[in-house]
Design a protein around this motif. Structure first.
Motif, PDB file in Angstrom:
ATOM      1  N   ALA A  35     -21.851 -65.898  19.707  1.00 48.60           N
ATOM      2  CA  ALA A  35     -20.637 -65.013  19.181  1.00 48.60           C
ATOM      3  C   ALA A  35     -20.577 -64.107  20.002  1.00 48.60           C
ATOM      4  CB  ALA A  35     -20.529 -65.586  17.818  1.00 48.60           C
ATOM      5  N   CYS A  36     -21.843 -62.838  19.788  1.00 47.90           N
ATOM      6  CA  CYS A  36     -21.227 -61.767  19.996  1.00 47.90           C
ATOM      7  C   CYS A  36     -20.871 -61.903  21.557  1.00 47.90           C
ATOM      8  CB  CYS A  36     -22.425 -60.803  19.422  1.00 47.90           C
ATOM      9  SG  CYS A  36     -24.042 -61.732  20.418  1.00 47.90           S
ATOM     10  N   ASP A  37     -21.011 -62.725  22.255  1.00 48.50           N
ATOM     11  CA  ASP A  37     -21.492 -62.731  23.847  1.00 48.50           C
ATOM     12  C   ASP A  37     -19.434 -63.034  24.275  1.00 48.50           C
ATOM     13  OD1 ASP A  37     -23.360 -61.178  23.983  1.00 48.50           O
ATOM     14  OD2 ASP A  37     -24.750 -63.026  24.041  1.00 48.50           O
ATOM     15  N   THR A  38     -19.073 -63.629  24.118  1.00 46.24           N
ATOM     16  CA  THR A  38     -17.665 -63.435  24.153  1.00 46.24           C
ATOM     17  C   THR A  38     -16.467 -62.358  24.138  1.00 46.24           C
ATOM     18  OG1 THR A  38     -16.973 -64.343  21.745  1.00 46.24           O
ATOM     19  CG2 THR A  38     -18.020 -66.154  23.400  1.00 46.24           C
ATOM     20  N   GLY A  39     -15.486 -62.907  24.595  1.00 43.97           N
ATOM     21  CA  GLY A  39     -14.691 -61.531  24.860  1.00 43.97           C
ATOM     22  C   GLY A  39     -13.216 -61.824  24.441  1.00 43.97           C
ATOM     23  N   HIS A  40     -12.394 -61.730  24.994  1.00 43.82           N
ATOM     24  CA  HIS A  40     -10.827 -61.303  24.260  1.00 43.82           C
ATOM     25  C   HIS A  40      -9.609 -61.194  25.105  1.00 43.82           C
ATOM     26  CE1 HIS A  40     -12.716 -59.415  20.267  1.00 43.82           C
ATOM     27  NE2 HIS A  40     -13.198 -58.407  21.326  1.00 43.82           N
ATOM     28  N   PRO A  41      -8.953 -61.599  25.202  1.00 49.39           N
ATOM     29  CA  PRO A  41      -7.376 -61.855  26.276  1.00 49.39           C
ATOM     30  C   PRO A  41      -7.281 -60.535  26.458  1.00 49.39           C
ATOM     31  CG  PRO A  41      -6.929 -62.496  23.635  1.00 49.39           C
ATOM     32  CD  PRO A  41      -8.544 -61.582  24.094  1.00 49.39           C
ATOM     33  N   PRO A  42      -7.204 -60.748  27.974  1.00 48.38           N
ATOM     34  CA  PRO A  42      -6.669 -59.405  29.152  1.00 48.38           C
ATOM     35  C   PRO A  42      -5.651 -58.777  28.261  1.00 48.38           C
ATOM     36  CG  PRO A  42      -6.337 -61.567  30.193  1.00 48.38           C
ATOM     37  CD  PRO A  42      -7.403 -61.906  29.198  1.00 48.38           C
ATOM     38  N   LEU A  43      -4.561 -59.094  27.941  1.00 48.65           N
ATOM     39  CA  LEU A  43      -4.057 -58.339  27.620  1.00 48.65           C
ATOM     40  C   LEU A  43      -4.364 -57.271  26.633  1.00 48.65           C
ATOM     41  CD1 LEU A  43      -0.814 -58.747  27.738  1.00 48.65           C
ATOM     42  CD2 LEU A  43      -0.245 -60.015  25.984  1.00 48.65           C
ATOM     43  N   VAL A  52      -7.744 -50.439  34.194  1.00 47.81           N
ATOM     44  CA  VAL A  52      -8.759 -51.240  34.964  1.00 47.81           C
ATOM     45  C   VAL A  52      -7.757 -52.536  35.336  1.00 47.81           C
ATOM     46  CG1 VAL A  52      -9.932 -53.640  34.568  1.00 47.81           C
ATOM     47  CG2 VAL A  52     -10.661 -51.231  33.683  1.00 47.81           C
ATOM     48  N   ASP A  53      -7.995 -53.029  36.608  1.00 47.00           N
ATOM     49  CA  ASP A  53      -7.041 -54.800  36.972  1.00 47.00           C
ATOM     50  C   ASP A  53      -7.728 -55.781  36.922  1.00 47.00           C
ATOM     51  OD1 ASP A  53      -6.054 -56.141  38.718  1.00 47.00           O
ATOM     52  OD2 ASP A  53      -6.558 -55.693  40.606  1.00 47.00           O
ATOM     53  N   PHE A  54      -6.534 -56.374  35.886  1.00 42.79           N
ATOM     54  CA  PHE A  54      -7.293 -57.763  34.919  1.00 42.79           C
ATOM     55  C   PHE A  54      -6.612 -59.038  35.590  1.00 42.79           C
ATOM     56  CE2 PHE A  54      -8.008 -54.445  31.561  1.00 42.79           C
ATOM     57  CZ  PHE A  54      -9.052 -54.456  31.250  1.00 42.79           C
ATOM     58  N   SER A  55      -6.175 -58.541  36.904  1.00 39.12           N
ATOM     59  CA  SER A  55      -5.143 -59.611  37.644  1.00 39.12           C
ATOM     60  C   SER A  55      -6.011 -60.550  37.665  1.00 39.12           C
ATOM     61  CB  SER A  55      -4.524 -59.111  38.584  1.00 39.12           C
ATOM     62  OG  SER A  55      -5.623 -58.617  39.769  1.00 39.12           O
ATOM     63  N   LEU A  56      -7.335 -60.878  37.684  1.00 37.32           N
ATOM     64  CA  LEU A  56      -7.483 -61.897  37.770  1.00 37.32           C
ATOM     65  C   LEU A  56      -8.522 -62.745  36.947  1.00 37.32           C
ATOM     66  CD1 LEU A  56     -10.435 -60.420  40.394  1.00 37.32           C
ATOM     67  CD2 LEU A  56      -8.670 -61.511  41.114  1.00 37.32           C
ATOM     68  N   VAL A  57      -8.272 -62.043  35.457  1.00 35.66           N
ATOM     69  CA  VAL A  57      -8.778 -62.575  34.304  1.00 35.66           C
ATOM     70  C   VAL A  57      -8.045 -63.752  33.255  1.00 35.66           C
ATOM     71  CG1 VAL A  57      -9.703 -61.948  32.497  1.00 35.66           C
ATOM     72  CG2 VAL A  57      -9.975 -60.558  33.931  1.00 35.66           C
ATOM     73  N   PRO A  58      -8.105 -65.162  33.154  1.00 34.07           N
ATOM     74  CA  PRO A  58      -7.214 -65.826  32.904  1.00 34.07           C
ATOM     75  C   PRO A  58      -6.855 -64.854  31.038  1.00 34.07           C
ATOM     76  CG  PRO A  58      -8.361 -67.289  33.477  1.00 34.07           C
ATOM     77  CD  PRO A  58      -8.990 -65.449  34.150  1.00 34.07           C
ATOM     78  N   SER A  59      -5.761 -66.076  30.550  1.00 36.65           N
ATOM     79  CA  SER A  59      -5.949 -65.340  29.275  1.00 36.65           C
ATOM     80  C   SER A  59      -7.009 -65.883  28.490  1.00 36.65           C
ATOM     81  CB  SER A  59      -4.010 -65.743  28.700  1.00 36.65           C
ATOM     82  OG  SER A  59      -4.084 -66.903  28.670  1.00 36.65           O
ATOM     83  N   ASP A  60      -7.152 -67.537  28.659  1.00 37.50           N
ATOM     84  CA  ASP A  60      -8.661 -67.629  28.101  1.00 37.50           C
ATOM     85  C   ASP A  60      -9.755 -67.216  28.541  1.00 37.50           C
ATOM     86  OD1 ASP A  60      -8.766 -69.559  30.563  1.00 37.50           O
ATOM     87  OD2 ASP A  60      -8.200 -71.220  29.164  1.00 37.50           O
ATOM     88  N   TRP A  61     -10.572 -66.695  29.655  1.00 37.80           N
ATOM     89  CA  TRP A  61     -11.496 -67.113  30.488  1.00 37.80           C
ATOM     90  C   TRP A  61     -13.104 -66.659  29.348  1.00 37.80           C
ATOM     91  CZ3 TRP A  61     -15.002 -62.712  29.479  1.00 37.80           C
ATOM     92  CH2 TRP A  61     -14.916 -61.555  28.542  1.00 37.80           C
TER      93      TRP A  61
END
Length: 136
Positions: A35-43, A52-61
């Protein structure tokens, strides 16, 4: 991703006047599905890190329940291919230690905020310098 972005921001602020694009890449994420190693949506992250350029990051990455940790090597392989396709001569990669270990195939031993300088070619990665940090 947030910890790596915070590190990138602090590093660039410390270089006073050096301009460098920051590109978030989802495939260099932490290899653990804890759980501590998961992230957040690029939005969400783009509000906190507008530079930061988030264009490579899908919403469910960050959804590792769907892909699981078994996909870590696949993701790192895609990242390595992306690095190889870049035209820049020098690229700074800020990542979690486990990701760097798996990416480079080595027994990398670094303290927090330690620096490893690698050369990359079609034969793979080779370390050229290691610098330990006093950071905790």
């Amino acid at each position: 991703l947030r910890r790596c972005l915070e590190t990138a921001r602090a590093l660039l602020e410390g270089l006073h006047g050096v301009r460098c694009p920051i590109v978030a890449h989802p495939d260099i994420q932490e290899t653990s599905d804890s759980a501590c190693d998961t992230g957040h949506p690029p939005l969400v992250l783009s509000v906190e890190f507008p530079e930061v350029d988030f264009s490579l990051v899908p919403s469910d990455w960050y959804d590792k329940r769907r892909k699981g940790n078994d996909m870590a090597m696949v993701r790192l392989g895609r990242f390595q291919h992306w690095i190889a396709s870049r035209s820049e001569r020098n690229i700074l990669v800020i990542a979690h230690l486990n990701s760097l270990r798996q990416l480079t195939g080595g027994d990398l031993r670094l303290s927090n905020c330690g620096v490893a300088k690698y050369s990359f070619s079609h034969q793979g990665w080779s370390v050229s310098e290691l610098h330990q940090s006093e950071a905790l």
